[in-house]
Design a protein around this motif. Structure first.
Motif, PDB file in Angstrom:
ATOM      1  N   ILE A  74      14.583  -1.570 -18.903  1.00  0.00           N
ATOM      2  CA  ILE A  74      14.890  -0.768 -17.728  1.00  0.00           C
ATOM      3  C   ILE A  74      13.659  -0.622 -16.853  1.00  0.00           C
ATOM      4  CG2 ILE A  74      15.556   1.539 -16.957  1.00  0.00           C
ATOM      5  CD1 ILE A  74      17.327   1.759 -19.402  1.00  0.00           C
ATOM      6  N   LYS A  75      12.496  -0.457 -17.513  1.00  0.00           N
ATOM      7  CA  LYS A  75      11.246  -0.312 -16.772  1.00  0.00           C
ATOM      8  C   LYS A  75      11.004  -1.520 -15.880  1.00  0.00           C
ATOM      9  CE  LYS A  75       6.277   0.359 -17.351  1.00  0.00           C
ATOM     10  NZ  LYS A  75       5.157   0.532 -18.319  1.00  0.00           N
ATOM     11  N   ASN A  76      11.207  -2.714 -16.424  1.00  0.00           N
ATOM     12  CA  ASN A  76      10.995  -3.926 -15.645  1.00  0.00           C
ATOM     13  C   ASN A  76      12.032  -4.086 -14.538  1.00  0.00           C
ATOM     14  OD1 ASN A  76       8.753  -4.577 -17.135  1.00  0.00           O
ATOM     15  ND2 ASN A  76       9.795  -6.081 -18.419  1.00  0.00           N
ATOM     16  N   GLN A  77      13.272  -3.647 -14.816  1.00  0.00           N
ATOM     17  CA  GLN A  77      14.311  -3.759 -13.804  1.00  0.00           C
ATOM     18  C   GLN A  77      13.995  -2.908 -12.581  1.00  0.00           C
ATOM     19  OE1 GLN A  77      17.921  -2.702 -15.837  1.00  0.00           O
ATOM     20  NE2 GLN A  77      18.151  -4.689 -16.812  1.00  0.00           N
ATOM     21  N   GLN A  78      13.239  -1.834 -12.762  1.00  0.00           N
ATOM     22  CA  GLN A  78      12.922  -0.935 -11.667  1.00  0.00           C
ATOM     23  C   GLN A  78      11.737  -1.421 -10.837  1.00  0.00           C
ATOM     24  OE1 GLN A  78      12.340   2.697 -13.892  1.00  0.00           O
ATOM     25  NE2 GLN A  78      14.498   3.278 -13.742  1.00  0.00           N
ATOM     26  N   ARG A  79      11.091  -2.456 -11.282  1.00  0.00           N
ATOM     27  CA  ARG A  79       9.949  -2.961 -10.545  1.00  0.00           C
ATOM     28  C   ARG A  79      10.387  -3.713  -9.292  1.00  0.00           C
ATOM     29  NH1 ARG A  79       6.058  -5.455 -15.347  1.00  0.00           N
ATOM     30  NH2 ARG A  79       5.247  -3.449 -16.093  1.00  0.00           N
ATOM     31  N   ASN A  80       9.577  -3.583  -8.247  1.00  0.00           N
ATOM     32  CA  ASN A  80       9.842  -4.352  -7.031  1.00  0.00           C
ATOM     33  C   ASN A  80       9.510  -5.821  -7.259  1.00  0.00           C
ATOM     34  OD1 ASN A  80      10.412  -1.983  -5.647  1.00  0.00           O
ATOM     35  ND2 ASN A  80       8.372  -1.804  -4.755  1.00  0.00           N
ATOM     36  N   PRO A  81      10.221  -6.710  -6.597  1.00  0.00           N
ATOM     37  CA  PRO A  81       9.789  -8.113  -6.601  1.00  0.00           C
ATOM     38  C   PRO A  81       8.446  -8.212  -5.892  1.00  0.00           C
ATOM     39  CG  PRO A  81      11.564  -7.782  -5.018  1.00  0.00           C
ATOM     40  CD  PRO A  81      11.454  -6.514  -5.811  1.00  0.00           C
ATOM     41  N   VAL A  82       7.653  -9.195  -6.289  1.00  0.00           N
ATOM     42  CA  VAL A  82       6.314  -9.376  -5.726  1.00  0.00           C
ATOM     43  C   VAL A  82       6.286 -10.678  -4.924  1.00  0.00           C
ATOM     44  CG1 VAL A  82       3.860  -9.617  -6.235  1.00  0.00           C
ATOM     45  CG2 VAL A  82       5.299  -8.160  -7.690  1.00  0.00           C
ATOM     46  N   LEU A  83       5.824 -10.600  -3.692  1.00  0.00           N
ATOM     47  CA  LEU A  83       5.718 -11.769  -2.827  1.00  0.00           C
ATOM     48  C   LEU A  83       4.243 -12.098  -2.616  1.00  0.00           C
ATOM     49  CD1 LEU A  83       6.977 -13.898  -0.960  1.00  0.00           C
ATOM     50  CD2 LEU A  83       7.074 -12.149   0.845  1.00  0.00           C
ATOM     51  N   LEU A  84       3.851 -13.345  -2.929  1.00  0.00           N
ATOM     52  CA  LEU A  84       2.472 -13.798  -2.832  1.00  0.00           C
ATOM     53  C   LEU A  84       2.305 -14.698  -1.607  1.00  0.00           C
ATOM     54  CD1 LEU A  84       1.951 -14.833  -6.588  1.00  0.00           C
ATOM     55  CD2 LEU A  84       1.612 -12.569  -5.551  1.00  0.00           C
ATOM     56  N   ILE A  85       1.265 -14.419  -0.795  1.00  0.00           N
ATOM     57  CA  ILE A  85       1.029 -15.178   0.438  1.00  0.00           C
ATOM     58  C   ILE A  85      -0.344 -15.848   0.377  1.00  0.00           C
ATOM     59  CG2 ILE A  85       0.947 -15.090   2.953  1.00  0.00           C
ATOM     60  CD1 ILE A  85       3.664 -14.296   1.765  1.00  0.00           C
ATOM     61  N   GLY A 142      -4.015 -15.206   4.129  1.00  0.00           N
ATOM     62  CA  GLY A 142      -2.695 -14.664   3.821  1.00  0.00           C
ATOM     63  C   GLY A 142      -2.648 -13.148   3.877  1.00  0.00           C
ATOM     64  N   GLY A 143      -3.775 -12.508   3.621  1.00  0.00           N
ATOM     65  CA  GLY A 143      -3.824 -11.056   3.732  1.00  0.00           C
ATOM     66  C   GLY A 143      -3.716 -10.592   5.166  1.00  0.00           C
ATOM     67  N   ILE A 144      -4.301 -11.353   6.092  1.00  0.00           N
ATOM     68  CA  ILE A 144      -4.229 -11.004   7.509  1.00  0.00           C
ATOM     69  C   ILE A 144      -2.838 -11.315   8.071  1.00  0.00           C
ATOM     70  CG2 ILE A 144      -5.310 -11.274   9.756  1.00  0.00           C
ATOM     71  CD1 ILE A 144      -7.101 -10.090   7.539  1.00  0.00           C
ATOM     72  N   VAL A 145      -2.284 -12.447   7.662  1.00  0.00           N
ATOM     73  CA  VAL A 145      -0.908 -12.772   8.063  1.00  0.00           C
ATOM     74  C   VAL A 145       0.041 -11.688   7.563  1.00  0.00           C
ATOM     75  CG1 VAL A 145       0.961 -14.445   7.847  1.00  0.00           C
ATOM     76  CG2 VAL A 145      -1.385 -15.254   8.083  1.00  0.00           C
ATOM     77  N   SER A 146      -0.178 -11.256   6.336  1.00  0.00           N
ATOM     78  CA  SER A 146       0.663 -10.204   5.751  1.00  0.00           C
ATOM     79  C   SER A 146       0.496  -8.886   6.502  1.00  0.00           C
ATOM     80  CB  SER A 146       0.315 -10.008   4.278  1.00  0.00           C
ATOM     81  OG  SER A 146       0.605 -11.171   3.526  1.00  0.00           O
ATOM     82  N   ARG A 147      -0.732  -8.596   6.912  1.00  0.00           N
ATOM     83  CA  ARG A 147      -0.949  -7.372   7.696  1.00  0.00           C
ATOM     84  C   ARG A 147      -0.156  -7.401   8.985  1.00  0.00           C
ATOM     85  NH1 ARG A 147      -6.877  -5.567   8.974  1.00  0.00           N
ATOM     86  NH2 ARG A 147      -5.662  -4.085  10.217  1.00  0.00           N
ATOM     87  N   TYR A 148      -0.112  -8.548   9.651  1.00  0.00           N
ATOM     88  CA  TYR A 148       0.647  -8.633  10.897  1.00  0.00           C
ATOM     89  C   TYR A 148       2.128  -8.408  10.615  1.00  0.00           C
ATOM     90  CZ  TYR A 148       1.798  -9.962  15.650  1.00  0.00           C
ATOM     91  OH  TYR A 148       2.245  -9.930  16.955  1.00  0.00           O
ATOM     92  N   TYR A 149       2.617  -8.975   9.526  1.00  0.00           N
ATOM     93  CA  TYR A 149       4.020  -8.745   9.152  1.00  0.00           C
ATOM     94  C   TYR A 149       4.275  -7.259   8.921  1.00  0.00           C
ATOM     95  CZ  TYR A 149       7.950  -8.166   5.963  1.00  0.00           C
ATOM     96  OH  TYR A 149       9.094  -7.709   5.353  1.00  0.00           O
ATOM     97  N   VAL A 150       3.370  -6.610   8.197  1.00  0.00           N
ATOM     98  CA  VAL A 150       3.538  -5.192   7.884  1.00  0.00           C
ATOM     99  C   VAL A 150       3.407  -4.333   9.137  1.00  0.00           C
ATOM    100  CG1 VAL A 150       2.476  -3.223   6.697  1.00  0.00           C
ATOM    101  CG2 VAL A 150       2.835  -5.382   5.474  1.00  0.00           C
ATOM    102  N   GLN A 151       2.373  -4.594   9.941  1.00  0.00           N
ATOM    103  CA  GLN A 151       2.058  -3.717  11.057  1.00  0.00           C
ATOM    104  C   GLN A 151       2.823  -4.016  12.342  1.00  0.00           C
ATOM    105  OE1 GLN A 151      -2.588  -3.859   9.864  1.00  0.00           O
ATOM    106  NE2 GLN A 151      -2.193  -2.688  11.729  1.00  0.00           N
ATOM    107  N   ARG A 152       3.313  -5.238  12.489  1.00  0.00           N
ATOM    108  CA  ARG A 152       3.922  -5.606  13.767  1.00  0.00           C
ATOM    109  C   ARG A 152       5.358  -6.117  13.675  1.00  0.00           C
ATOM    110  NH1 ARG A 152       0.422  -2.919  15.003  1.00  0.00           N
ATOM    111  NH2 ARG A 152      -1.461  -3.363  16.214  1.00  0.00           N
ATOM    112  N   LEU A 153       5.787  -6.537  12.484  1.00  0.00           N
ATOM    113  CA  LEU A 153       7.120  -7.150  12.376  1.00  0.00           C
ATOM    114  C   LEU A 153       8.063  -6.362  11.471  1.00  0.00           C
ATOM    115  CD1 LEU A 153       6.116 -10.937  12.148  1.00  0.00           C
ATOM    116  CD2 LEU A 153       6.698  -9.580  14.176  1.00  0.00           C
TER     117      LEU A 153
END
Length: 210
Positions: free
Chosen positions: A3-14, A81-92
């Motif tokens: 159950i603990k693992n089922q509650q975890r979010n999927p992880v996306l790597l960039i 990939g961290g900067i691309v991800s920031r743009y996704y988070v902050q702008r998209l």
């Protein structure tokens, strides 16, 4: 699966510039062994020919295509990939989808090595670029997430290495010899696993160094 693992979010790597999802082979296997569902995508092109804002749209499209609208995610971005991800988070709109956000050796304040190329993505990663100034102008919005910046003082790709520091969230300094080793070093992998396993409402009060 527990159950603990089922509650975890999927992880996306960039991944970063010049890389593909293959660079996450060891990290992906490690996290899967720890019980996470792990996803990766290839940013195209990966050489800086396309602006980071355009690459971020590929993350947005991938999330829409692969996850239900209400599914929350954890996001890990390496280097560019961290900067691309920031743009996704902050702008998209990624701020509404991402709970835990980790950047690894990302040039949040630019890297002088980016002056070696005139490609749009590289220009955006130069120190004091308009692109980075724009993202850093409202950096406080990342306080809405469980944000962590992981970096090494020995980085020869992010120059100066302290460019990977952020004024918000948690900071973790790893004594790792090379930029690329940040994705395979056991201490880094263990730290990422620990961060991803933390309750989202936990408050981290101190920085750490390994």
């Amino acid at each position: 699966m527990s159950i603990k693992n089922q509650q975890r979010n999927p992880v996306l790597l960039i991944h970063g510039i010049g890389d593909t999802e293959i660079v996450f082979r060891k990290m992906r296997a490690y996290l899967i062994q720890q019980g996470w569902s792990v996803y990766t995508l290839n940013l195209v092109p990966n050489n800086g020919d396309l602006g980071l804002d355009e690459l971020a749209k590929q993350i947005a499209d991938y999330v829409t295509a692969n996850f239900a609208s209400g599914q929350l995610l954890d996001l890990v971005g390496f280097s560019m990939g961290g900067i691309v991800s920031r743009y996704y988070v902050q702008r998209l709109g990624g701020i509404k989808r991402v709970q835990r956000f980790i950047t690894i050796s990302s040039p949040h304040n630019g890297t002088v090595l980016a002056y070696a190329s005139q490609r749009p993505g590289c220009i955006q990663m130069r120190p004091n670029s308009l692109f980075l100034q724009d993202l850093n102008a409202d950096i406080d919005m990342l306080k809405q997430l469980h944000f962590t910046s992981i970096w090494t003082p020995y980085d020869l790709m992010i120059v100066p290495a302290k460019s990977s520091q952020m004024l918000v969230g948690k900071e973790m300094v790893m004594r790792v010899g090379l930029h690329s080793w940040m994705l395979t070093n056991f201490n880094t992998l263990a730290a990422i696993s620990q961060i991803l396993a933390q309750p989202i409402n936990s408050i981290l009060n101190s920085d750490s160094e390994l």
